[in-house]
Design an enzyme around this catalytic site. Structure first.
Site, mmCIF file in Angstrom:
data_model
loop_
_atom_site.group_PDB
_atom_site.id
_atom_site.type_symbol
_atom_site.label_atom_id
_atom_site.label_comp_id
_atom_site.label_asym_id
_atom_site.label_seq_id
_atom_site.Cartn_x
_atom_site.Cartn_y
_atom_site.Cartn_z
ATOM 1 N N CYS A 110 0.815 -1.225 0.000
ATOM 2 C CA CYS A 110 0.000 0.000 0.000
ATOM 3 C C CYS A 110 0.844 1.270 0.000
ATOM 4 O O CYS A 110 0.324 2.346 -0.293
ATOM 5 C CB CYS A 110 -0.941 0.012 1.198
ATOM 6 S SG CYS A 110 -2.040 -1.393 1.229
ATOM 7 N N HIS A 249 -3.509 7.402 2.412
ATOM 8 C CA HIS A 249 -3.904 6.070 1.962
ATOM 9 C C HIS A 249 -5.260 5.753 2.598
ATOM 10 O O HIS A 249 -5.465 5.978 3.787
ATOM 11 C CB HIS A 249 -2.845 5.055 2.380
ATOM 12 C CG HIS A 249 -3.265 3.638 2.159
ATOM 13 N ND1 HIS A 249 -3.873 3.228 0.988
ATOM 14 C CD2 HIS A 249 -3.192 2.542 2.961
ATOM 15 C CE1 HIS A 249 -4.144 1.939 1.084
ATOM 16 N NE2 HIS A 249 -3.744 1.502 2.255
ATOM 17 N N ASN A 279 -10.278 -0.169 0.383
ATOM 18 C CA ASN A 279 -8.818 -0.025 0.361
ATOM 19 C C ASN A 279 -8.292 -0.607 -0.953
ATOM 20 O O ASN A 279 -8.292 -1.821 -1.140
ATOM 21 C CB ASN A 279 -8.227 -0.767 1.571
ATOM 22 C CG ASN A 279 -6.709 -0.719 1.598
ATOM 23 O OD1 ASN A 279 -6.066 -0.268 0.643
ATOM 24 N ND2 ASN A 279 -6.138 -1.182 2.693
HETATM 25 N N1 COA Z 1 -18.469 -7.959 10.389
HETATM 26 C C1 COA Z 1 -18.820 -8.192 11.643
HETATM 27 N N2 COA Z 1 -17.929 -8.487 12.620
HETATM 28 C C2 COA Z 1 -16.641 -8.528 12.271
HETATM 29 C C3 COA Z 1 -16.211 -8.316 10.959
HETATM 30 C C4 COA Z 1 -17.179 -8.019 9.992
HETATM 31 N N3 COA Z 1 -16.880 -7.782 8.698
HETATM 32 N N4 COA Z 1 -14.858 -8.430 10.923
HETATM 33 C C5 COA Z 1 -14.458 -8.711 12.170
HETATM 34 N N5 COA Z 1 -15.534 -8.784 12.985
HETATM 35 C C6 COA Z 1 -15.586 -9.093 14.420
HETATM 36 C C7 COA Z 1 -14.379 -9.831 14.905
HETATM 37 O O1 COA Z 1 -14.521 -11.215 14.641
HETATM 38 C C8 COA Z 1 -14.398 -9.516 16.369
HETATM 39 O O2 COA Z 1 -15.337 -10.367 16.991
HETATM 40 P P1 COA Z 1 -15.029 -10.974 18.460
HETATM 41 O O3 COA Z 1 -14.881 -9.774 19.356
HETATM 42 O O4 COA Z 1 -16.227 -11.803 18.688
HETATM 43 O O5 COA Z 1 -13.740 -11.735 18.301
HETATM 44 C C9 COA Z 1 -14.956 -8.097 16.419
HETATM 45 O O6 COA Z 1 -15.569 -7.870 15.152
HETATM 46 C C10 COA Z 1 -13.903 -7.032 16.652
HETATM 47 O O7 COA Z 1 -12.805 -7.335 15.827
HETATM 48 P P2 COA Z 1 -11.577 -6.369 15.745
HETATM 49 O O8 COA Z 1 -10.565 -6.966 14.840
HETATM 50 O O9 COA Z 1 -11.127 -5.965 17.119
HETATM 51 O O10 COA Z 1 -12.245 -5.097 15.067
HETATM 52 P P3 COA Z 1 -11.627 -3.707 14.791
HETATM 53 O O11 COA Z 1 -12.423 -2.655 15.418
HETATM 54 O O12 COA Z 1 -10.127 -3.701 15.054
HETATM 55 O O13 COA Z 1 -11.828 -3.582 13.228
HETATM 56 C C11 COA Z 1 -10.537 -3.809 11.241
HETATM 57 C C12 COA Z 1 -11.245 -4.527 12.381
HETATM 58 C C13 COA Z 1 -9.899 -4.838 10.339
HETATM 59 C C14 COA Z 1 -11.585 -3.012 10.474
HETATM 60 C C15 COA Z 1 -9.467 -2.861 11.831
HETATM 61 O O14 COA Z 1 -8.671 -3.536 12.756
HETATM 62 C C16 COA Z 1 -8.578 -2.265 10.777
HETATM 63 O O15 COA Z 1 -9.018 -1.529 9.916
HETATM 64 N N6 COA Z 1 -7.279 -2.533 10.860
HETATM 65 C C17 COA Z 1 -6.333 -2.009 9.913
HETATM 66 C C18 COA Z 1 -6.459 -2.783 8.637
HETATM 67 C C19 COA Z 1 -5.759 -2.137 7.501
HETATM 68 O O16 COA Z 1 -5.716 -0.954 7.389
HETATM 69 N N7 COA Z 1 -5.212 -2.952 6.629
HETATM 70 C C20 COA Z 1 -4.592 -2.547 5.436
HETATM 71 C C21 COA Z 1 -3.326 -1.821 5.664
HETATM 72 S S1 COA Z 1 -2.710 -1.178 4.183
#
Ligand code: COA
Length: 323
Positions: A110, A249, A279
Site C-alpha cells: 500500500c 492512503h 482499500n
Molecule cells: N463484520 C462483523 N464483525 C466482524 C467483521 C465483519 N466484517 N470483521 C471482524 N468482525 C468481528 C471480529 O470477529 C471480532 O469479533 P469478536 O470480538 O467476537 O472476536 C470483532 O468484530 C472485533 O474485531 P476487531 O478486529 O477488534 O475489530 P476492529 O475494530 O479492530 O476492526 C478492522 C477490524 C480490520 C476493520 C481494523 O482492525 C482495521 O481496519 N485494521 C487495519 C487494517 C488495515 O488498514 N489494513 C490494510 C493496511 S494497508
C-alpha cells in the site's frame, strides 16, 4: 518535476456492504462504523491488474496530450501483479505501444505510490528520464478470502496513473520513507513466493490469501502516518499549517480520522473517498488525487501531502506543490 496529468479507473462491478450481508456474518452498520466503507469495485474474472493500469494510463496520457512512446519509463506499483514475473509494467508499456521503454514494478504494497513518486522524482530530477508514467494498480479481490469477513470487506480494485515530467518549477518538496520487516506476517500473502511456494497443502490451509493482524496494523498505521507526515514536512521546511490538502492512503476511515485529529488538520483539507472504493492499496492515493483534480479542488501552488502505510511494514509521505 511536476505531475502533468492524473487519471483513475475502477472495474465496473460494484460490491456493496449489503452484498456481503448475503454471504458473510456481517452488517452494513458494522462495516460502515468500523471502516467508513460502503462500496468497493471488484475486477471480473478475466480482468487483471494490467487491464486496470492500462485504462488509467491511457486516460492520463490523453489528458497530457502524449503518445505512449513519449514516456521514457513505466513504473507499476502493485502488490497484485499479473504474474510474479515478468513485471506488470512490461505488459502495460507493451500494450500501450511503448515497447523498448524502461518498465519495472515496485513492490511495497500500500505504500507503493508514495515510494513510486520518490523513485520517479530521483530519476527525473537527476536527468535520467524526462517523463515517467507511474501507476498504482491493484486487484486485491483476487487474493482475499471472500469467506473471511475480517478481510474480504476491506479491499477493492482500481488504478490511478500519473504522468510525471521534468519542469522548471519543482513540485517535489520533500519525503520520508521507511520500513520495518521484523514481522512480515503482520500483513502478508504467505504462499506463492520462494518461502512457501503454492502447493496443495498451502491451498488447503488458505495460505494463498491475505492474512492480516487487523488491530496491530491499525495502531501502526496511525502512528506511522503522523510521524511520516511530520518528518516529510520538516524536510520540506514546512509546517502542518502549510498543508492545503492531505491525501492519505484509504485503508480505514477511523485510521485517517485518528491521524488527522492528532495532526490538528481541518476536515475540509483531508481527501477521503474510502466509502466508494474501500482499500485499493497502491491505487488509493492516485485515485483520490484524480478525483480531487477532476473536481477542481486543487489549485496551482497548493501544498499537497501524500501519506501512506502498508505491508512490510512500510510507510511514507511526500510533500508536493501542485503546478
Ligand atoms: N463484520 C462483523 N464483525 C466482524 C467483521 C465483519 N466484517 N470483521 C471482524 N468482525 C468481528 C471480529 O470477529 C471480532 O469479533 P469478536 O470480538 O467476537 O472476536 C470483532 O468484530 C472485533 O474485531 P476487531 O478486529 O477488534 O475489530 P476492529 O475494530 O479492530 O476492526 C478492522 C477490524 C480490520 C476493520 C481494523 O482492525 C482495521 O481496519 N485494521 C487495519 C487494517 C488495515 O488498514 N489494513 C490494510 C493496511 S494497508
Amino acid at each position: 518535476m511536476r505531475i502533468a496529468s492524473v487519471a483513475r479507473h475502477a472495474p465496473s462491478r460494484v460490491v456493496t456492504n449489503e452484498d456481503f450481508e448475503r454471504w458473510l456474518d456481517t452488517t452494513d452498520e458494522w462495516i460502515s462504523v468500523r471502516t467508513g466503507m460502503k462500496r468497493r469495485h471488484w475486477a471480473a474474472d478475466d480482468e487483471a491488474t494490467s487491464d486496470l493500469a492500462i485504462a488509467a494510463a491511457r486516460r492520463a496520457l490523453a489528458d497530457a496530450k502524449l503518445e505512449a512512446g513519449d514516456v521514457d519509463c513505466y513504473i507499476v506499483a502493485t502488490a497484485t501483479p499479473d504474474y510474479i514475473f515478468p513485471a506488470t509494467a512490461c505488459i502495460v508499456a507493451a500494450k500501450l505501444g511503448a515497447v523498448g521503454k524502461a518498465a519495472f514494478d515496485l513492490s511495497i504494497a500500500c505504500s507503493g505510490f508514495i515510494y513510486g513518486l520518490t523513485v520517479a522524482a530521483g530519476l527525473v530530477r537527476s536527468g535520467v528520464y524526462q517523463r515517467i508514467l507511474l501507476v498504482g494498480a491493484e486487484t486485491l479481490s483476487k487474493i482475499v478470502n471472500k469467506q473471511d469477513r475480517s478481510t474480504a470487506i476491506l479491499f477493492g480494485d482500481g488504478a490511478g496513473a500519473v504522468v510525471l515530467e521534468a519542469s522548471e518549477e519543482d513540485s517535489f518538496l520533500g519525503a520520508e520513507l521507511g520500513a520495518d520487516g521484523s514481522n512480515p506476517s503482520t500483513l502478508f500473502q504467505e504462499a506463492g513466493g520462494s518461502r512457501h511456494p503454492v502447493d496443495h497443502a498451502a491451498v488447503d490451509a488458505g495460505l494463498q490469501y491475505v492474512h492480516m493482524e487487523g488491530r496491530e496494523v491499525f495502531k501502526f498505521a496511525v502512528t506511522s502516518m503522523i510521524a511520516a507526515t511530520d518528518v516529510a514536512l520538516q524536510r520540506a521546511h514546512l509546517s502542518r499549517q502549510d498543508i492545503d490538502f492531505l491525501i492519505p492512503h484509504q485503508a480505514n476511515r477511523r485510521i485517517i480520522d485518528a491521524a488527522v485529529k492528532y495532526l490538528e488538520l481541518p476536515r475540509e483539507r483531508v481527501l477521503v473517498n474510502i466509502q466508494e472504493y474501500g482499500n485499493t492499496s497502491a491505487a488509493s492515493i492516485p485515485i483520490a488525487l484524480a478525483e480531487a483534480v477532476e473536481e477542481r479542488r486543487i489549485s496551482r501552488g497548493d501544498v499537497v501531502l501524500f501519506v501512506g502505510f502498508g505491508a512490510g511494514l512500510s510507510w511514507g509521505a511526500v510533500v508536493w506543490r501542485w503546478q
